[in-house]
Write an enzyme that holds these catalytic residues in place. Sequence first.
Site, PDB file in Angstrom:
ATOM      1  CG  HIS A  73       6.933  -6.105   7.213  1.00  7.69           C
ATOM      2  ND1 HIS A  73       6.439  -6.082   5.927  1.00  7.69           N
ATOM      3  CD2 HIS A  73       7.391  -4.859   7.465  1.00  7.69           C
ATOM      4  CE1 HIS A  73       6.609  -4.873   5.420  1.00  7.69           C
ATOM      5  NE2 HIS A  73       7.170  -4.111   6.338  1.00  7.69           N
TER       6      HIS A  73
ATOM      7  CE  LYS B 270       8.531 -16.692   2.582  1.00  7.67           C
ATOM      8  NZ  LYS B 270       7.413 -15.803   2.241  1.00  7.67           N
TER       9      LYS B 270
ATOM     10  NE  ARG C  45      12.222 -13.891   2.967  1.00  3.64           N
ATOM     11  CZ  ARG C  45      11.521 -14.396   3.973  1.00  3.64           C
ATOM     12  NH1 ARG C  45      12.064 -15.275   4.771  1.00  3.64           N
ATOM     13  NH2 ARG C  45      10.280 -14.004   4.190  1.00  3.64           N
TER      14      ARG C  45
ATOM     15  CB  THR D 242       4.957  -8.234  -2.831  1.00 10.04           C
ATOM     16  OG1 THR D 242       6.269  -8.695  -2.519  1.00 10.04           O
ATOM     17  CG2 THR D 242       4.492  -7.278  -1.749  1.00 10.04           C
TER      18      THR D 242
ATOM     19  CE  LYS E 213       7.186  -8.086  -6.582  1.00 12.52           C
ATOM     20  NZ  LYS E 213       8.282  -8.510  -5.705  1.00 12.52           N
TER      21      LYS E 213
END
Length: 855
Positions: free
Chosen positions: A380, A577, A572, A679, A683
């Site tokens: 992952h 990110k 998170r 993911t 969405k």
Amino acid sequence: MASYQPQTDHEKRKQISIRGIAPVENVVEFKKAFNRHLHYTIVKDRNVATPRDYYLSLAHTVRDYLVGRWIRTQQHYYEKDPKRVYYLSLEFYMGRTLSNTMVNLGIQSACDEALYQIGLDIEELEEIEEDAGLGNGGLGRLAACFLDSMATLGLAAYGYGIRYDYGIFAQRIEDGWQVEEPDEWLRYGNPWEKARPEYVLPVNFYGRTEDTDTGVKWVDTQVVFAMPYDSPIPGYGNNTVNTMRLWSAKAPNSFNLHFFNNGEYINAVCDRNQAENISRVLYPNDNFFSGKELRLKQEYFLVASTLQDILRRFKSSKFGSRDPVRRSFESFPDKVAIQLNDTHPSMAIPELLRIFVDIEGLPWDKAWDITVKTFAYTNHTVLPEALERWPVSMLERILPRHLQIIYLINHNFLQEVRAKYPGDSGKLRRMSIVEEDGEKKINMAFLSIIGSHAVNGVAALHSEIIKKETFHDFYEMFPERFQNKTNGITPRRWLLLCNPGLSDIIAEKIGEGWVTDLYKLRDLKKYAEDENFLRNIIKVKQENKMKLAEYIQEHYKIKVNTSSIFDIQVKRIHEYKRQLLNCFHIITLYNRLKRDPNQAFVPRTIMIGGKAAPGYHMAKLIIKLINSVAKVVNNDPIIGDRLKVVYLENYRVSLAEKIIPAADLSEQISTAGTEASGTGNMKFMLNGALTIGTLDGANVEMREEMGDENIFIFGMKVDEVEELKRSGYNPRHYYDTNPDLHLVLEQLNSGFFSPDKPGLFRDLYNSVMGPDRFCLLKDYEDYIRCQDEVSKVFKNPLKWAKMCVLNIASSGKFSSDRTISEYAKDIWGVEPNDIKLPPPHEGLDTMDSKPPQKK
């Protein structure tokens, strides 16, 4: 658009075509069952019933519909003896169960109508349920989506994890800082689980190894018991109900009377507390490896109890036999597939070998062959700090026999490497499970690759990176083992349940088949030029935005402009990110408006949410910065409602179900090559939000599906990031040459947003001005350019709506049903089927006895 008033009353919900109208007899039955639970198991007098009493009565009533199907499913598996799939994950981020169960069983309309006739609001009762937050983020939520898909596809599958007393911490924002509070999700009990004390199993720790005439034995161990709790996982519309089994740690002696009699009251319960701490709390992050003893105990506790359970079921499950009938393990890989969700459960490999060799008496070569054929491993992350490496000294103390087995695995493997690459000592050193540099450590990713027959990444780009870089030596040695399985999300929860308005207008156009075959959304492409349909899309989006605006007003006391772009980044909090890049954009917009308050400006409401690991200083500082910027922006009268910033406190699954349907723009802005898949991006796409992002993770495949013109891409590609790092990344160049960026950084460094503590954000300033491996300043200019393009397109509502429709229509690939079908066929060796089990009131002989139909 802003004047549209959403209809949220019961009559509006009844009209939703995809749920249909509830038959009268179903409503009557449901009312009787609800009242029975309320009066006989919850409260005697309805006049004193609390909202929680009503919720529990509803949950128990819905559970009644599950139980018969659950029992029937397990009977069916027992009699047919199919190959079983075991999904091992240290996290299952399930969220709420009630709504999802009603949708999958097809009883939502009956429940809604019955409660309305009783005088209750189903939506209010749904809000009472606690989130089962047994996960940190994407990895745990992916596991939850996979369980839904495995049941919907009719696979004989089981999820195995840990029943943590406390899930991911509840986040509270105090003076802009994150404050962690315990997540007491079991405070009021859990109506969806069933304790199974008859299957309590022992798990051993510590001790020593001893050579005997019959082989090596692990002796003088400390025992902890594993108590299973089963939760039903219903498939959609097929009466299949699979099982998620979570283990809770129990002490063998709950109370030491000797200590108590001597007045040592603390010691009397000390052993019990130490043992039960194993399942006390979820570790609060999944992207920083922290070599904690408790974490290792949790991982082994999961795999040791699970493998005992798997072997028990294997031995007794043959043509309906109740007694152990399988004495040979030759057929084990034909009946058992075990998927390791990241390296957390990778101790299962030496544990299964220990059982085969030490307990069952198999020769090593046979045990190893069976083990490799049984296990498969999903990677992952490529972030070095996230990869598990356990100190040898810790393993030697806690799991001494397993360390011996790992050494033997490594010895045999290095013999193979030496034979294939004679004289290449560098390769031997790089591929050894035992890392010798500094403190000796065991590389769990290497162990997982060597001990599995299949290794997969979770997006096409990610899978290429692990082949070319992260595990390149292993790919050269075992090219046939490496695969890609792009992640997916369940359309039941992430469209049908959370966005009923959009589900309705889609079903009116193309029918309901997309719920179990998301590729059917392609049929929406022919409506991308239909102005009436586009206006319906706009109308539904506006309704969802107004609902979210009401939530924000109620919980954060911030009034937002529902005509603005709802620009959302929820995940998170982590440097890779790049929530900090988003914050720089907010500051840039603020500075522009302050320079020229009369300029033409497309209003924005920027929402950021997520939790930072409690020990992650930089992530917590980013949260403080966002809230400090929000305080300045939201209270500036010159800015007004043209720019608002909201930090979404305590982001979780149930909050995501409110946020995602309302989003106009989804931020997926990680540095290229750092996000394995994502993911959340899927969405948002499925719910008609447009994406601004880098070519990272699954964004690459999303763009391939929808086309360049329907996504906002900026920034460096993976090869450009690597080239920049090779040639030397100089952040000061961008600081010196871009006036907007220069101003932002000066404001950050000078304390503009923290006048009481001017140096508060200096660590953030230094992080981006130094050797920043996430190259934030390099991508800033292109990010701002791309955001300006977003504003330009948003001014044309029909063009924006057309892009939304094409996003929705292109999201079929990103269903977890597709992902699980690929796992089933390519890794587990099983076939999905569309067999529908008969409901409990019909006999099993009414079921079609034909073999499963391939999808």
